[in-house]
Design an enzyme around this catalytic site. Structure first.
Site, PDB file in Angstrom:
ATOM      1  N   ARG A  25      18.878  -1.154  18.328  1.00  0.00           N
ATOM      2  CA  ARG A  25      19.598  -0.664  19.503  1.00  0.00           C
ATOM      3  C   ARG A  25      20.213   0.690  19.165  1.00  0.00           C
ATOM      4  NH1 ARG A  25      25.435  -1.978  21.514  1.00  0.00           N
ATOM      5  NH2 ARG A  25      25.368  -0.777  23.442  1.00  0.00           N
ATOM      6  N   HIS A  51      26.534   5.702  25.968  1.00  0.00           N
ATOM      7  CA  HIS A  51      27.532   5.175  25.017  1.00  0.00           C
ATOM      8  C   HIS A  51      28.622   6.245  24.893  1.00  0.00           C
ATOM      9  CE1 HIS A  51      28.011   2.136  21.544  1.00  0.00           C
ATOM     10  NE2 HIS A  51      29.100   2.873  21.499  1.00  0.00           N
ATOM     11  N   GLU A 111      29.967  -0.956  26.948  1.00  0.00           N
ATOM     12  CA  GLU A 111      31.404  -1.234  26.997  1.00  0.00           C
ATOM     13  C   GLU A 111      32.160  -0.361  28.007  1.00  0.00           C
ATOM     14  OE1 GLU A 111      33.082  -1.055  23.063  1.00  0.00           O
ATOM     15  OE2 GLU A 111      31.760  -2.591  22.285  1.00  0.00           O
ATOM     16  N   ASN A 131      29.017  -7.765  23.421  1.00  0.00           N
ATOM     17  CA  ASN A 131      29.606  -7.310  22.155  1.00  0.00           C
ATOM     18  C   ASN A 131      30.839  -8.153  21.882  1.00  0.00           C
ATOM     19  OD1 ASN A 131      27.714  -5.297  22.321  1.00  0.00           O
ATOM     20  ND2 ASN A 131      29.177  -3.615  22.524  1.00  0.00           N
ATOM     21  N   TYR A 166      33.974  -8.883  18.870  1.00  0.00           N
ATOM     22  CA  TYR A 166      34.633  -8.611  17.584  1.00  0.00           C
ATOM     23  C   TYR A 166      35.723  -9.634  17.283  1.00  0.00           C
ATOM     24  CZ  TYR A 166      31.833  -4.464  17.312  1.00  0.00           C
ATOM     25  OH  TYR A 166      30.741  -3.627  17.224  1.00  0.00           O
ATOM     26  N   GLU A 198      26.284  -6.265  19.832  1.00  0.00           N
ATOM     27  CA  GLU A 198      27.112  -5.750  18.731  1.00  0.00           C
ATOM     28  C   GLU A 198      27.954  -6.866  18.165  1.00  0.00           C
ATOM     29  OE1 GLU A 198      29.763  -2.411  19.368  1.00  0.00           O
ATOM     30  OE2 GLU A 198      28.217  -1.371  20.519  1.00  0.00           O
TER      31      GLU A 198
HETATM   32  O1  IFM Z   1      32.005   1.641  16.949  1.00  0.00           O
HETATM   33  C1  IFM Z   1      32.252   0.868  18.077  1.00  0.00           C
HETATM   34  C2  IFM Z   1      31.109   1.005  19.068  1.00  0.00           C
HETATM   35  O2  IFM Z   1      30.883   2.323  19.419  1.00  0.00           O
HETATM   36  C3  IFM Z   1      31.433   0.225  20.314  1.00  0.00           C
HETATM   37  N1  IFM Z   1      31.776  -1.135  20.013  1.00  0.00           N
HETATM   38  C4  IFM Z   1      32.776  -1.356  18.981  1.00  0.00           C
HETATM   39  C5  IFM Z   1      32.395  -0.593  17.732  1.00  0.00           C
HETATM   40  C6  IFM Z   1      33.449  -0.844  16.634  1.00  0.00           C
HETATM   41  O3  IFM Z   1      34.708  -0.446  17.060  1.00  0.00           O
END
Ligand code: IFM
Length: 458
Positions: A76, A120, A165, A290, A292, A370
């Protein structure tokens, strides 16, 4: 050893143009909002910029070779709009597209499926001069740009992700100004959210007509945990969930916005015009997810900001006293990444199964576009934290698949250490270490771990 994933599952790495390419003035590329933002003193840690980044624009053959050796079957990446349309409108800059053309062909030669993100966050500066995403016309400019990329690469790119995002872009870029373009409009940034979604929705039929690929959008999600079962905390959790998780998903999958009354937003804001929601709800082939970490929130009571994802902490810092209907509460009892984000693999399972519960059959198949963590750049360190992070999260995805969620792929953020936006080069997310002084790439222990896992699928 990870459990075995279904046949055809996509294993990939993810990157974004401004974070790795460099070469910001080459081959006719125009300035982007991130070039301008980085040039403003104090905006980015250590005064770092993406001028050179990982020099991927020149070193892409080495980076493709690294991916081939790693054994991924997907990659990606994002296209830099200012390379394709330096003026934000009009015919394509052929040299800009040539770069991606070569990249896509090289990926095909290595049996790596391209998943292309059109946007992006690197808006051509000239469009920002006209208001950026606050201006409805930017949605139409985006559709024109999407068509140019589709015309050139539509026959060879399998997955087309319109936006990355949009929540972060709206919040940090237009709401509080910690990202480009650096606007601090608070909730006044909501038109940017709508215009981003509109640009996505209007681009979908263009991509369907001019490409043979699948169409998707990528959102970042965070399961929201209420700090207690009190009504006030549950209400606060619902308000934050509406902002982070539902604002950019309900319109796509349900054709309506979530109630934003907690933020004082009218049920039918004037910037939403007749027909917009129908366009935004154009059917998707895939939803990019995505993840985290989760977020814990309570009703506002003036405590110190917590340890949640940086977006929320930043929002709180900037909106202190602005009457937000929630407050971030630290999540304790978990390891944290170098960024300070709690490591909660179960949160990914919760998120994936939660999406399925919330949207039912309206949820298209999912790609985890992600997931990854930043870890300190300690020479000789075994990169154990990242291995544990990835191992735990892949297992969470596997459990979600077993529980009935149609997850088709998993992309590690990121292939390379890279430019982490306002954090500059401090946070290292790569499977591959980059020495920014020499541009030397060195695979980390996590790269070797993943390589071994993927060898079973060759
Ligand atoms: O680096 C970023 C990415 O550009 C978008 N998602 C989160 C990642 C980590 O913060």
């Amino acid at each position: 050893m990870l459990p075995r994933f279904p046949e055809g599952f996509l294993w990939g790495t993810a990157t974004a143009a401004y974070q790795i390419e460099g070469a910001v003035t080459e081959d006719g590329r125009g300035p982007s909002i991130w070039d301008s933002f980085c040039a403003e003193p104090g905006r980015v840690k250590n005064g770092d910029t993406g001028d050179v980044a990982c020099d991927h624009y020149h070193r892409w053959p080495e980076d493709v070779a690294l991916m081939a050796d790693l054994g991924v079957n997907a990659y990606r990446f994002s296209v830099a709009w200012p390379r394709v349309q330096p003026d934000g409108r009009g015919p394509a800059n052929a040299k800009g597209l040539d770069f991606y053309d070569r990249l896509v062909d090289a990926l095909a030669d290595r049996d790596i499926m391209p998943a292309l993100t059109l946007y992006h966050w690197d808006l051509p500066q000239v469009l920002q001069d006209g208001g950026g995403w606050m201006n409805r016309d930017t949605a139409h400019r985006f559709v024109e740009y999407a068509g140019l990329v589709a015309d050139r690469l539509g026959d060879r790119v399998d997955v087309w992700i319109t936006l990355n995002e949009p929540f972060v872009h709206m919040t940090e870029g237009y709401g509080i100004g910690t990202h480009a373009p650096g606007e601090a409009l608070l909730m006044g940034a909501l038109p940017a959210a709508h215009h981003l979604l509109l640009g996505h929705g209007l681009a979908v039929p263009v991509l369907r007509e001019r490409t043979s690929g699948q169409v998707a959008i990528t959102n970042n999600y965070s399961p929201v945990w209420a700090a207690s079962d009190s009504e006030a905390d549950l209400t606060a959790a619902a308000a934050f969930d509406a902002l982070q998780n539902r604002l950019f998903t309900d319109p796509l999958l349900l054709g309506r916005y979530p109630g934003m009354g907690a933020y004082g937003v009218a049920a039918e804001p004037a910037f939403v015009r007749d027909g917009d929601l129908d366009a935004i709800a154009a059917p998707l082939d895939l939803l990019g997810v995505n993840y985290y970490s989760p977020t814990r929130v309570a009703a506002p009571r003036g405590r110190a900001a917590g340890s949640g994802p940086s977006v929320l902490r930043e929002v709180e810092r900037h909106l202190e006293g602005a009457g937000l209907p929630f407050e971030d509460v630290p999540i304790s009892g978990y390891p944290v990444t170098a960024f300070g984000w709690p490591v909660v693999p179960d949160g990914l399972h919760e998120l994936l199964t939660g999406l399925r519960t919330a949207y039912g059959d309206a949820l298209p198949p999912v790609l985890v576009t992600e997931n990854g963590c930043s870890a300190p750049d300690v020479p000789g360190r075994a990169d154990r934290d990242r291995i544990d992070y990835l191992d735990g999260h892949c297992r969470a995805v596997h459990r979600a698949i077993e529980d009935g969620v149609d997850v088709r792929g998993y992309f590690v953020w990121s292939l390379l250490d890279n430019f982490e936006w306002a954090e500059g080069f401090d946070q290292r997310f790569g499977l591959v270490h980059v020495d920014y002084a020499t541009q030397r790439r060195t695979p980390k222990a996590s790269y070797h771990w993943l390589r071994e896992e993927l060898a079973r699928y060759r």
